[in-house]
Motif scaffolding. Structure first.
Motif, PDB file in Angstrom:
ATOM      1  N   ARG A  10      -6.098  -6.013  -2.280  1.00 20.38           N
ATOM      2  CA  ARG A  10      -5.183  -5.831  -3.412  1.00 20.38           C
ATOM      3  C   ARG A  10      -5.248  -7.034  -4.351  1.00 20.38           C
ATOM      4  O   ARG A  10      -5.235  -6.879  -5.575  1.00 20.38           O
ATOM      5  CB  ARG A  10      -3.752  -5.646  -2.911  1.00 20.38           C
ATOM      6  CG  ARG A  10      -3.467  -4.275  -2.376  1.00 20.38           C
ATOM      7  CD  ARG A  10      -2.094  -4.178  -1.778  1.00 20.38           C
ATOM      8  NE  ARG A  10      -1.082  -4.407  -2.800  1.00 20.38           N
ATOM      9  CZ  ARG A  10       0.156  -4.784  -2.531  1.00 20.38           C
ATOM     10  NH1 ARG A  10       0.525  -4.989  -1.296  1.00 20.38           N
ATOM     11  NH2 ARG A  10       1.024  -4.953  -3.487  1.00 20.38           N
ATOM     12  N   GLY A  11      -5.299  -8.214  -3.775  1.00 21.59           N
ATOM     13  CA  GLY A  11      -5.409  -9.415  -4.600  1.00 21.59           C
ATOM     14  C   GLY A  11      -6.694  -9.431  -5.410  1.00 21.59           C
ATOM     15  O   GLY A  11      -6.697  -9.788  -6.589  1.00 21.59           O
ATOM     16  N   LEU A  12      -7.793  -9.021  -4.780  1.00 23.44           N
ATOM     17  CA  LEU A  12      -9.071  -8.957  -5.494  1.00 23.44           C
ATOM     18  C   LEU A  12      -9.036  -7.896  -6.597  1.00 23.44           C
ATOM     19  O   LEU A  12      -9.609  -8.089  -7.666  1.00 23.44           O
ATOM     20  CB  LEU A  12     -10.208  -8.678  -4.518  1.00 23.44           C
ATOM     21  CG  LEU A  12     -10.541  -9.810  -3.550  1.00 23.44           C
ATOM     22  CD1 LEU A  12     -11.592  -9.364  -2.543  1.00 23.44           C
ATOM     23  CD2 LEU A  12     -11.002 -11.044  -4.299  1.00 23.44           C
ATOM     24  N   ALA A  46     -10.968  -0.395 -11.180  1.00 23.89           N
ATOM     25  CA  ALA A  46     -10.194  -1.400 -10.441  1.00 23.89           C
ATOM     26  C   ALA A  46      -8.771  -0.910 -10.206  1.00 23.89           C
ATOM     27  O   ALA A  46      -8.223  -1.078  -9.113  1.00 23.89           O
ATOM     28  CB  ALA A  46     -10.176  -2.715 -11.210  1.00 23.89           C
ATOM     29  N   PHE A  47      -8.163  -0.298 -11.213  1.00 22.50           N
ATOM     30  CA  PHE A  47      -6.816   0.227 -11.044  1.00 22.50           C
ATOM     31  C   PHE A  47      -6.790   1.337  -9.998  1.00 22.50           C
ATOM     32  O   PHE A  47      -5.902   1.376  -9.143  1.00 22.50           O
ATOM     33  CB  PHE A  47      -6.269   0.751 -12.375  1.00 22.50           C
ATOM     34  CG  PHE A  47      -4.893   1.315 -12.260  1.00 22.50           C
ATOM     35  CD1 PHE A  47      -3.796   0.475 -12.170  1.00 22.50           C
ATOM     36  CD2 PHE A  47      -4.690   2.683 -12.238  1.00 22.50           C
ATOM     37  CE1 PHE A  47      -2.522   0.991 -12.048  1.00 22.50           C
ATOM     38  CE2 PHE A  47      -3.428   3.211 -12.119  1.00 22.50           C
ATOM     39  CZ  PHE A  47      -2.333   2.363 -12.022  1.00 22.50           C
ATOM     40  N   ALA A  48      -7.770   2.227 -10.026  1.00 19.91           N
ATOM     41  CA  ALA A  48      -7.819   3.326  -9.061  1.00 19.91           C
ATOM     42  C   ALA A  48      -7.998   2.806  -7.634  1.00 19.91           C
ATOM     43  O   ALA A  48      -7.306   3.260  -6.709  1.00 19.91           O
ATOM     44  CB  ALA A  48      -8.945   4.289  -9.422  1.00 19.91           C
ATOM     45  N   LEU A  52      -5.354   3.138  -4.517  1.00 19.84           N
ATOM     46  CA  LEU A  52      -5.696   3.684  -3.203  1.00 19.84           C
ATOM     47  C   LEU A  52      -5.386   2.700  -2.085  1.00 19.84           C
ATOM     48  O   LEU A  52      -4.923   3.089  -1.010  1.00 19.84           O
ATOM     49  CB  LEU A  52      -7.168   4.079  -3.172  1.00 19.84           C
ATOM     50  CG  LEU A  52      -7.539   5.304  -4.006  1.00 19.84           C
ATOM     51  CD1 LEU A  52      -9.046   5.503  -3.990  1.00 19.84           C
ATOM     52  CD2 LEU A  52      -6.824   6.539  -3.504  1.00 19.84           C
ATOM     53  N   MET A  53      -5.625   1.412  -2.326  1.00 20.25           N
ATOM     54  CA  MET A  53      -5.289   0.406  -1.318  1.00 20.25           C
ATOM     55  C   MET A  53      -3.784   0.321  -1.103  1.00 20.25           C
ATOM     56  O   MET A  53      -3.317   0.167   0.023  1.00 20.25           O
ATOM     57  CB  MET A  53      -5.843  -0.958  -1.716  1.00 20.25           C
ATOM     58  CG  MET A  53      -7.307  -1.076  -1.507  1.00 20.25           C
ATOM     59  SD  MET A  53      -7.824  -2.764  -1.805  1.00 20.25           S
ATOM     60  CE  MET A  53      -9.562  -2.542  -1.870  1.00 20.25           C
ATOM     61  N   ASP A  54      -3.009   0.426  -2.172  1.00 19.58           N
ATOM     62  CA  ASP A  54      -1.556   0.435  -2.037  1.00 19.58           C
ATOM     63  C   ASP A  54      -1.095   1.634  -1.217  1.00 19.58           C
ATOM     64  O   ASP A  54      -0.195   1.521  -0.385  1.00 19.58           O
ATOM     65  CB  ASP A  54      -0.880   0.455  -3.406  1.00 19.58           C
ATOM     66  CG  ASP A  54      -0.827  -0.904  -4.058  1.00 19.58           C
ATOM     67  OD1 ASP A  54      -0.981  -1.907  -3.340  1.00 19.58           O
ATOM     68  OD2 ASP A  54      -0.629  -0.968  -5.283  1.00 19.58           O
ATOM     69  N   ARG A  55      -1.681   2.795  -1.481  1.00 18.56           N
ATOM     70  CA  ARG A  55      -1.317   3.999  -0.724  1.00 18.56           C
ATOM     71  C   ARG A  55      -1.656   3.831   0.750  1.00 18.56           C
ATOM     72  O   ARG A  55      -0.866   4.177   1.629  1.00 18.56           O
ATOM     73  CB  ARG A  55      -2.038   5.220  -1.290  1.00 18.56           C
ATOM     74  CG  ARG A  55      -1.692   5.600  -2.700  1.00 18.56           C
ATOM     75  CD  ARG A  55      -0.316   6.207  -2.801  1.00 18.56           C
ATOM     76  NE  ARG A  55      -0.163   7.360  -1.973  1.00 18.56           N
ATOM     77  CZ  ARG A  55      -0.024   8.606  -2.386  1.00 18.56           C
ATOM     78  NH1 ARG A  55      -0.012   8.846  -3.667  1.00 18.56           N
ATOM     79  NH2 ARG A  55       0.112   9.585  -1.526  1.00 18.56           N
ATOM     80  N   ALA A  56      -2.849   3.310   1.040  1.00 19.52           N
ATOM     81  CA  ALA A  56      -3.258   3.100   2.432  1.00 19.52           C
ATOM     82  C   ALA A  56      -2.345   2.091   3.114  1.00 19.52           C
ATOM     83  O   ALA A  56      -1.964   2.271   4.279  1.00 19.52           O
ATOM     84  CB  ALA A  56      -4.710   2.630   2.484  1.00 19.52           C
ATOM     85  N   LEU A  57      -1.972   1.044   2.401  1.00 17.23           N
ATOM     86  CA  LEU A  57      -1.078   0.042   2.970  1.00 17.23           C
ATOM     87  C   LEU A  57       0.282   0.653   3.279  1.00 17.23           C
ATOM     88  O   LEU A  57       0.877   0.378   4.330  1.00 17.23           O
ATOM     89  CB  LEU A  57      -0.936  -1.133   2.005  1.00 17.23           C
ATOM     90  CG  LEU A  57      -0.225  -2.369   2.510  1.00 17.23           C
ATOM     91  CD1 LEU A  57      -0.918  -2.927   3.735  1.00 17.23           C
ATOM     92  CD2 LEU A  57      -0.156  -3.413   1.427  1.00 17.23           C
TER      93      LEU A  57
END
Length: 78
Positions: A10-12, A46-48, A52-57
């Protein structure tokens, strides 16, 4: 472990979005010629990926909380 990797990712993604926005709105800062199409695609990708990483988290966090609730219920019924 996976949660830590998702936080790093997420940071990247945030850095990638900032870079893409610099490409789009201030390419002279990056010493590059303006290229709106590439910058727009970079920002959207990058936004997408960040989304997706936010959803997985969120899914992993909910599973962790549910597993802890089940474990607490099992230990209290003994």
């Amino acid at each position: 472990m996976i949660i830590a990797l998702l936080h790093i990712g997420r940071g990247l993604m945030v850095l990638w979005i900032i870079y893409a926005l610099f490409q789009l709105f201030a390419p002279h800062v990056l010493h590059q010629p303006p290229n709106d199409l590439v910058a727009s695609v970079n920002a959207l990708v990058a936004f997408a990926l960040g989304h997706l990483m936010d959803r997985a988290l969120g899914v992993l966090r909910r599973r962790k909380v549910a597993a802890a609730a089940v474990a607490a219920a099992d230990s209290s019924s003994i």
